[in-house]
Design a protein around this motif. Structure first.
Motif, PDB file in Angstrom:
ATOM      1  N   ILE A 104       0.839  -1.206   0.000  1.00  0.00           N
ATOM      2  CA  ILE A 104       0.000   0.000   0.000  1.00  0.00           C
ATOM      3  C   ILE A 104       0.871   1.252   0.000  1.00  0.00           C
ATOM      4  O   ILE A 104       0.606   2.224  -0.717  1.00  0.00           O
ATOM      5  CB  ILE A 104      -0.956  -0.012   1.215  1.00  0.00           C
ATOM      6  N   ASP A 105       1.938   1.238   0.796  1.00  0.00           N
ATOM      7  CA  ASP A 105       2.842   2.393   0.868  1.00  0.00           C
ATOM      8  C   ASP A 105       3.542   2.650  -0.465  1.00  0.00           C
ATOM      9  O   ASP A 105       3.915   3.787  -0.765  1.00  0.00           O
ATOM     10  CB  ASP A 105       3.896   2.171   1.962  1.00  0.00           C
ATOM     11  N   PRO A 223      -3.403   6.006   0.945  1.00  0.00           N
ATOM     12  CA  PRO A 223      -3.192   7.430   1.243  1.00  0.00           C
ATOM     13  C   PRO A 223      -2.133   8.069   0.364  1.00  0.00           C
ATOM     14  O   PRO A 223      -2.067   9.292   0.252  1.00  0.00           O
ATOM     15  CB  PRO A 223      -2.751   7.422   2.710  1.00  0.00           C
ATOM     16  N   LYS A 224      -1.296   7.230  -0.290  1.00  0.00           N
ATOM     17  CA  LYS A 224      -0.241   7.739  -1.160  1.00  0.00           C
ATOM     18  C   LYS A 224      -0.339   7.077  -2.532  1.00  0.00           C
ATOM     19  O   LYS A 224      -0.880   5.987  -2.662  1.00  0.00           O
ATOM     20  CB  LYS A 224       1.143   7.456  -0.558  1.00  0.00           C
ATOM     21  N   ASP A 225       0.230   7.768  -3.514  1.00  0.00           N
ATOM     22  CA  ASP A 225       0.274   7.245  -4.878  1.00  0.00           C
ATOM     23  C   ASP A 225       1.543   7.793  -5.526  1.00  0.00           C
ATOM     24  O   ASP A 225       1.690   9.010  -5.696  1.00  0.00           O
ATOM     25  CB  ASP A 225      -0.963   7.685  -5.656  1.00  0.00           C
ATOM     26  N   THR A 252     -12.874   6.998   3.677  1.00  0.00           N
ATOM     27  CA  THR A 252     -12.722   5.547   3.809  1.00  0.00           C
ATOM     28  C   THR A 252     -11.468   5.173   4.593  1.00  0.00           C
ATOM     29  O   THR A 252     -11.306   4.015   4.977  1.00  0.00           O
ATOM     30  CB  THR A 252     -12.644   4.876   2.429  1.00  0.00           C
ATOM     31  N   ARG A 253     -10.567   6.131   4.830  1.00  0.00           N
ATOM     32  CA  ARG A 253      -9.347   5.836   5.584  1.00  0.00           C
ATOM     33  C   ARG A 253      -9.507   6.121   7.069  1.00  0.00           C
ATOM     34  O   ARG A 253      -8.548   6.042   7.829  1.00  0.00           O
ATOM     35  CB  ARG A 253      -8.171   6.643   5.021  1.00  0.00           C
ATOM     36  N   LYS A 254     -10.698   6.474   7.477  1.00  0.00           N
ATOM     37  CA  LYS A 254     -10.946   6.810   8.875  1.00  0.00           C
ATOM     38  C   LYS A 254     -11.884   5.785   9.508  1.00  0.00           C
ATOM     39  O   LYS A 254     -12.789   5.278   8.865  1.00  0.00           O
ATOM     40  CB  LYS A 254     -11.558   8.206   8.985  1.00  0.00           C
ATOM     41  N   GLY A 255     -11.668   5.518  10.771  1.00  0.00           N
ATOM     42  CA  GLY A 255     -12.543   4.591  11.484  1.00  0.00           C
ATOM     43  C   GLY A 255     -12.407   3.173  10.964  1.00  0.00           C
ATOM     44  O   GLY A 255     -11.367   2.781  10.427  1.00  0.00           O
TER      45      GLY A 255
END
Length: 424
Positions: A104-105, A223-225, A252-255
Motif C-alpha cells: 500500500i505504501d 493514502p499515497k500514490d 474511507t481511511r478513517k474509522g
C-alpha cells in the motif's frame, strides 16, 4: 441441441443423522455451491502464507480471459489449470513478497497489476502445502488469474494464451453451466471476485484509484500514490512540495470503514403454491422460448426481509397475495453477483387471482397442476438456448434445467415439500 445436465453437488453432511435432517430432510445443494476448497479467509492478509502458496508444486492457477475460464477442449465439463511457472511472466516473481502495508505504501496507480484471487486450498490433496501459523493448515492452493491482455502485461498474456491453446486448452464460451459441480463452484468464486475488482477501480467516496488487497477479497484507497503529484490538484507550497505523493484525504481511511468489500445482491426466487396446495405459480418472459416457464424472482430491496421481498415480488409481477413463506435453499449466481435465496410460499385463499397489470415484466403467468409439472420435469427441461429432450412434445410445458435453483424449487414443491409428505 439438448445437453445433458451435470450432477448437482452432494449435500453437506448428508450421511450425518440429526434432528434437523429428520424433520426437514437433507440439505439441498444447488449448482455453483458446494466448493471443495477451504477458503481460509483469515490467511488472505498473511503475505508469508500467500507467498509460499503461490510457488508450491501443488498449486493450481485458473486462468480467466474476459471472465471466461480455461477448459480442455477434449473435456469441456472440467476446468483446466496451469502452474506457477506459466503465470510468472504475468504476475511477477512474487507479488506477495512484501507485506500488505508495504505494498500500500508503494502504490502506483499508473502501473497495471494483473488481478489475482486466492480461492482457498483443497485439503484432500495429500501433496499440498503445509503451513503453520497460529494453527497448521494443509492443502493444495488455488488461485484465479485474469489473463485478459492489457497494458504492460499484454504480450505476456497473449503468449500464455497461445501456449495453452497449443496444449488443447481454450476459454469457455457463454454462460458456464455444464462443467462438473465442484469446478462450477470454484469458477463461481473466481468469476465473481474478478468481476467485482474490475468494476471497482475507483473509490466511491473520493474518486481516486483503489488497490486490490486481502487476496483479492477487498479493495483499499491508499493514502499515497507514487504517480500522484500534489501540483495537479493543489498549489505548491513549502509544506506541499511538487514531489509529494500524498493523496487528498478520504473518509474511507478513517474509522473501521476503511475498505471496500465484494458485493453480493440478495435475490429472491420462489415456488408459490395455491391455497389448497395442488398447483404451482409459474411465469414467463417474452424473450424466452415458447412454452418455457419458470418460478418468479426479483431483487430484495433495502430494509426488506426475504419473506417480505417474496410477497412484494409475487404481488407486483403476478398480482397474487402470498401468506406464509419458508426458505428452501440458496444458490450463488455469479452473473454478476447474486445470491439466489430460494423460498416456498403459499397464496392466501382469497389472493390467487393472477393480475399482470401492476408490473409489465412477465408476458404470462399461470397456475399449473402438479401432474403436468412433474411430466415437464421428466421430458421438458433445458437451458434457454437449448432444445428440450427427445421425449418432449411441442406445445408441452418447458422448465429450467437442474442446474438452476428454479428447477429445484419446482421439483420440491410438486413432490410434497409443502404438504410434508416428502422431504427433499
Amino acid at each position: 441441441m439438448h445437453k445433458p445436465q451435470p450432477d448437482l453437488p452432494e449435500p453437506a453432511h448428508a450421511s450425518v443423522d440429526s434432528m434437523l435432517a429428520r424433520k426437514f430432510g437433507r440439505e439441498v445443494a444447488n449448482y455453483f455451491s458446494g466448493s471443495p476448497l477451504n477458503r481460509l479467509g483469515f490467511l488472505r492478509a498473511d503475505h508469508t502464507f500467500l507467498s509460499k502458496a503461490l510457488r508450491h508444486p501443488s498449486t493450481r492457477f485458473l486462468l480467466c480471459r474476459d471472465l471466461q475460464p480455461l477448459i480442455r477442449t477434449s473435456e469441456p465439463d472440467a476446468l483446466a489449470y496451469v502452474k506457477y511457472e506459466d503465470v510468472k511472466p504475468i504476475i511477477g516473481e512474487d507479488p506477495y513478497a512484501k507485506t500488505e502495508q508495504e505494498l500500500i505504501d508503494a502504490y502506483d496507480s499508473k502501473t497495471y497489476v494483473p488481478q489475482m484471487i486466492f480461492l482457498g486450498v483443497d485439503e484432500k490433496d495429500a501433496n499440498g502445502l503445509e503451513y503453520t501459523g497460529k494453527n497448521t493448515y494443509k492443502g493444495a492452493p488455488y488461485f484465479a488469474v485474469d489473463v485478459s491482455p492489457k497494458e504492460n502485461v499484454k504480450d505476456a498474456c497473449e503468449k500464455l494464451i497461445a501456449k495453452v491453446g497449443e496444449q488443447g486448452l481454450d476459454f469457455a464460451k457463454g454462460r458456464v453451466m455444464d462443467i462438473k459441480a465442484a469446478d462450477a463452484a470454484i469458477y463461481a468464486a473466481a468469476r465473481q471476485l474478478l468481476d467485482w475488482n474490475a468494476r471497482n477501480p475507483f473509490c466511491g467516496q473520493c474518486g481516486q484509484p483503489t488497490m486490490s488487497v486481502n487476496g483479492g477479497f477487498k479493495r483499499t484507497c491508499p493514502p499515497k500514490d507514487i504517480s500522484y503529484k500534489v501540483s495537479n490538484a493543489l498549489p505548491t507550497t513549502i509544506s506541499t512540495p511538487a514531489n509529494n505523493t500524498e493523496r487528498p484525504s478520504c473518509a474511507t481511511r478513517k474509522g473501521i470503514s476503511n475498505l471496500s468489500f465484494p458485493r453480493t445482491d440478495p435475490t429472491v426466487i420462489m415456488g408459490i403454491v395455491n391455497a389448497s396446495g395442488t398447483k404451482i405459480l409459474l411465469g414467463r418472459q417474452k424473450r424466452w422460448p415458447p412454452y418455457w416457464y419458470s418460478t418468479l424472482a426479483g431483487f430484495a430491496e433495502p430494509a426488506e426481509s426475504i419473506e417480505e421481498a417474496v410477497r412484494r415480488e409475487v404481488y407486483e409481477e403476478a398480482g397474487v397475495h402470498v401468506g406464509r413463506v419458508v426458505i428452501h435453499s440458496t444458490q450463488p449466481w455469479p452473473y454478476p453477483a447474486n445470491l439466489m435465496i430460494g423460498a416456498v410460499g403459499q397464496a392466501t385463499p382469497a389472493g390467487e387471482t393472477i393480475d399482470l397489470g401492476h408490473d409489465p415484466e412477465l408476458d404470462d403467468a399461470r397456475w399449473f397442476d402438479f401432474d403436468e409439472v412433474r411430466h415437464a420435469l421428466r421430458v421438458g427441461t433445458s437451458g434457454l438456448d437449448e432444445s428440450a429432450g427427445q421425449e418432449y412434445t411441442e406445445g408441452g410445458l418447458r422448465l429450467p434445467p437442474s442446474t438452476a435453483i428454479a428447477n429445484q424449487l419446482i421439483t420440491s414443491v410438486v413432490n410434497g415439500f409443502v404438504s410434508g409428505e416428502a422431504k427433499m
